[in-house]
Design an enzyme around this catalytic site. Structure first.
Site, short mmCIF file in Angstrom:
data_model
loop_
_atom_site.label_atom_id
_atom_site.label_comp_id
_atom_site.label_asym_id
_atom_site.label_seq_id
_atom_site.Cartn_x
_atom_site.Cartn_y
_atom_site.Cartn_z
N LYS A 189 0.83 -1.21 0.00
CA LYS A 189 0.00 0.00 0.00
C LYS A 189 0.87 1.26 0.00
O LYS A 189 0.49 2.28 -0.61
CB LYS A 189 -0.92 -0.01 1.23
N GLU A 196 0.29 6.69 -6.66
CA GLU A 196 -0.89 7.57 -6.70
C GLU A 196 -0.48 9.03 -6.67
O GLU A 196 -0.98 9.85 -7.46
CB GLU A 196 -1.80 7.25 -5.51
#
Length: 321
Positions: A189, A196
């Site tokens: 993540k 991102e």
């Protein structure tokens, strides 16, 4: 399945709702009594303290934490672990640093308490779309929690299967994956968030060029008065740069073409720095583009007059203005 949710912010509350819709029984707690009351009115079991919270959970107890990374998570893990028993499971669904997960899991192993780290992506849209989850921890505990993950995940939906996956096992096509032992979920993540931020920065810089394409500093024949909302929309349809982040950009520009309600400030939550400044160098993997994006973000923290597109995407994605 009965479990507890600690933290009823944007994501914690919506995850609770999705789990209840899927037939699970939720015990909830939060620093805000109003948040607890609100979700209890929708069917959750309210608790007034962590002691009350633990007492209302079934055995073996399962507690999912959705609190800010760092000191709040650390304090909550330590406090809950003192009240839990062998065989219980603690899940950290926030954005903790994976090295903290490794340390915590080692500490809790001595108490025979399972620690599972879950990198959770989906933002405020997860209630309806589902949550993409990257999971780390002992295999037996992760398997025990599978009904929870299956309910939270988006499922296969109508996304075409990737060619060649027909005979490949696992749950990745359902939107969740057991990445490996403790820390692996948050490690994946962490890199996810670093990517991102790079994507958001790229969109932000591109649209900032469009915004200034009619600058008086340019030769008159090179000035263009561009419709940013229309550009974002046309890129959604057939372009190789289409993505969900671009969808959110198009939504924001359709609502407010100048994005005047946003500043150029984006709070540093750590993942980009951990990914590229610490782990990239430690693993001898230098990533210039991501490092530049991280540097630009740092400059935006210092100068709030920077481009507003990055903050816009963070708001559309996670609800943070």
């Amino acid at each position: 399945m009965k479990l507890g949710m600690v933290g009823l912010g944007r994501m914690g509350a919506n995850m609770t709702r999705r789990l209840m819709r899927g037939g699970h029984e939720l015990v909830v707690t939060d620093l805000s009594a109003d948040n607890v009351k609100r979700i209890a009115e929708e069917g959750a079991i309210a608790s007034s303290s962590l002691d009350d919270f633990v007492n209302k959970l079934g055995k073996p107890r399962v507690a999912w934490l959705m609190v800010p990374a760092g000191a709040p998570t650390e304090q909550t893990v330590q406090t809950l672990s003192q009240r839990m028993q062998p065989g219980d499971i603690l899940i950290d669904g926030g954005n903790s640093y994976f090295k903290d997960d490794i340390r915590r899991s080692r500490q809790l192993r001595d108490k025979v308490i399972h620690y599972v780290d879950v990198g959770t992506s989906g933002g405020v849209w997860g209630l309806e779309r589902g949550y993409c989850m990257m999971i780390g921890g002992p295999k037996e505990a992760v398997q025990q929690l599978d009904p929870i993950f299956k309910t939270l995940a988006p499922g296969r939906g109508d996304i075409p299967r990737t060619p060649g996956r027909e005979k490949m096992p696992g749950t990745s096509e359902d939107g969740y994956i057991h990445c490996g032992p403790s820390g692996a979920g948050h490690f994946v993540k962490m890199v996810h968030n670093g990517i991102e931020y790079g994507l958001m920065q790229a969109y932000a810089e591109g649209f900032d060029i469009f915004r200034n394409a009619n600058s008086k500093e340019l030769p008159e024949e090179q000035r263009y008065d561009l419709a940013l909302a229309d550009i974002a929309e046309v890129w959604r349809r057939g372009s190789v740069v289409s993505s969900w982040l671009l969808d959110l950009t198009a939504m924001a520009l359709a609502e407010n073409p100048t994005l005047s309600e946003y500043s150029g400030f984006v709070q540093d939550s750590g993942e980009g720095r951990w990914t590229f400044c610490e782990n990239g160098a430690q693993r001898h993997r230098v990533r210039p583009h991501a490092g530049v994006c991280r540097g630009l973000r740092h400059l935006q923290e210092r100068d709030q007059q920077g481009t507003a597109r990055g903050p816009t995407l963070r708001f559309e994605l996670a609800g943070y203005r």
